[in-house]
Design a protein around this motif. Structure first.
Motif, short mmCIF file in Angstrom:
data_model
loop_
_atom_site.label_atom_id
_atom_site.label_comp_id
_atom_site.label_asym_id
_atom_site.label_seq_id
_atom_site.Cartn_x
_atom_site.Cartn_y
_atom_site.Cartn_z
N TYR A 66 11.61 27.29 -11.50
CA TYR A 66 11.65 28.62 -10.88
C TYR A 66 11.97 29.65 -11.96
N LEU A 67 10.96 30.43 -12.34
CA LEU A 67 11.10 31.42 -13.41
C LEU A 67 11.56 32.75 -12.81
N ALA A 68 12.80 33.11 -13.09
CA ALA A 68 13.39 34.27 -12.43
C ALA A 68 13.86 35.35 -13.39
N GLY A 69 13.38 35.32 -14.63
CA GLY A 69 13.77 36.34 -15.59
C GLY A 69 12.90 37.58 -15.49
N PRO A 70 13.07 38.52 -16.42
CA PRO A 70 12.19 39.70 -16.48
C PRO A 70 10.74 39.27 -16.74
N ILE A 71 9.80 40.15 -16.45
CA ILE A 71 8.38 39.80 -16.54
C ILE A 71 7.99 39.33 -17.93
N HIS A 72 8.39 40.05 -18.97
CA HIS A 72 8.01 39.63 -20.32
C HIS A 72 8.64 38.30 -20.69
N SER A 73 9.83 38.04 -20.19
CA SER A 73 10.47 36.74 -20.42
C SER A 73 9.68 35.62 -19.75
N ILE A 74 9.20 35.88 -18.53
CA ILE A 74 8.37 34.90 -17.83
C ILE A 74 7.09 34.63 -18.61
N LEU A 75 6.47 35.70 -19.09
CA LEU A 75 5.22 35.56 -19.85
C LEU A 75 5.44 34.79 -21.15
N GLU A 76 6.59 34.94 -21.76
CA GLU A 76 6.90 34.19 -22.98
C GLU A 76 7.23 32.74 -22.69
N THR A 77 7.77 32.47 -21.51
CA THR A 77 8.20 31.11 -21.17
C THR A 77 7.04 30.22 -20.73
N ILE A 78 6.09 30.77 -19.98
CA ILE A 78 5.02 29.96 -19.39
C ILE A 78 4.29 29.09 -20.41
#
Length: 280
Positions: free
Chosen positions: A64-76
């Motif tokens: 469950y990716l619940a960080g800021p949008i750019h953090s999500i984009l970096e994590t995926i």
């Protein structure tokens, strides 16, 4: 589903963990966040343990990716190398087109975009609450029609209902267009109203004379730029469209006001406000 990894244990991630527990989830919840946030989440018994991203994801049935949008984009992109077969990856980002495009490139697990329409002005894991999603829409943005029919997606959908949220399905593009009007435009209007009054030469008198209407109207202005920067940056075309629509209507209303012809505006505004409250 036995193990959940929450990447970004803040208000939304922490509330999701608490909501799962309250709904009867008896498995393990792993947090991936800063050391300080993990320490707080353990103190409040929101998670069972904190681990680095790769270790947490190798064990998780749901990520469950619940960080800021750019953090999500970096994590995926990092998840292909560490996600177990059959796992489901989802997110809680406020815009979906860029996130959905990144998720579509994953090969090791299913990605299902999501956006709980819940939140509050307070931030951080210390503000998390298990009832945050209760009665609120939970927007899902599958890339394909069958994405909601996999075993992992069906189980996740069941948990969304169990935590009291109301699932609604949209395409990523439709999501961004709709929330530009339902969420992003109200935020900008509240921020602008508050800023306009704050710059007024008699702002102190205005504040002292204000009733609950102005307090309610400026509530969203309490949200910080650090939250909204990513949202506004990744949904610019739809937000500009929403702003143009509002500006055109505001200019037309100004012209009608000069001729004292606002009865229809009040009636139309009241009608939608009642409809909005009846959907809660």
């Amino acid at each position: 589903m036995e193990t959940v990894a929450i990447v970004g244990v803040g208000l939304i991630g922490g509330s999701f963990a608490l909501a799962l527990r309250q709904a009867g989830f008896g498995g393990r919840i792993i947090g991936v966040s800063s050391e300080r946030t993990i320490a707080q989440a353990l103190k409040y018994q929101i998670i069972d343990e904190g681990l680095p991203l790769e270790q947490a994801c190798r064990q998780a049935d749901l990520i469950y990716l619940a960080g800021p949008i750019h953090s999500i984009l970096e994590t995926i992109p990092k998840l292909d190398a560490c996600t177990r077969e059959g796992a489901l990856i989802t997110d809680a980002g406020s815009t979906k087109r860029e996130i959905a495009a990144a998720g579509a490139k994953l090969r090791g697990a299913q990605f299902l975009g999501g956006h709980p329409m819940a939140g509050k002005e307070s931030r951080g894991v210390q503000a998390a609450e298990g009832q945050l999603f209760s009665g609120r829409p939970y927007l899902l943005t599958p890339a394909a029609e069958g994405d909601l029919e996999t075993p992992a997606a069906r189980e996740f959908l069941g948990w969304i209902r169990d935590i009291g949220a109301v699932p609604r399905v949209l395409s990523p593009a439709q999501h961004d267009r709709i929330v530009a009007h339902s969420s992003h435009l109200p935020q900008l209007l509240s921020t602008t109203l508050s800023g306009t009054l704050g710059r007024h030469s008699e702002s102190e008198l205005i504040a002292a004379a204000a009733g609950p209407g102005l307090v309610d109207s400026t509530r969203l202005a309490l949200s910080g730029w650090d939250i909204w920067h990513d949202i506004l940056e990744t949904n610019r075309p739809s937000i500009l469209e929403a702003l143009d629509l509002f500006i055109a209507d505001a200019q037309a209303l100004r012209a009608r006001y000069a001729g004292a012809e606002l009865e229809a505006d009040f009636a139309q505004g009241k009608e939608f406000a009642l409809r909005l409250r009846n959907t809660r």
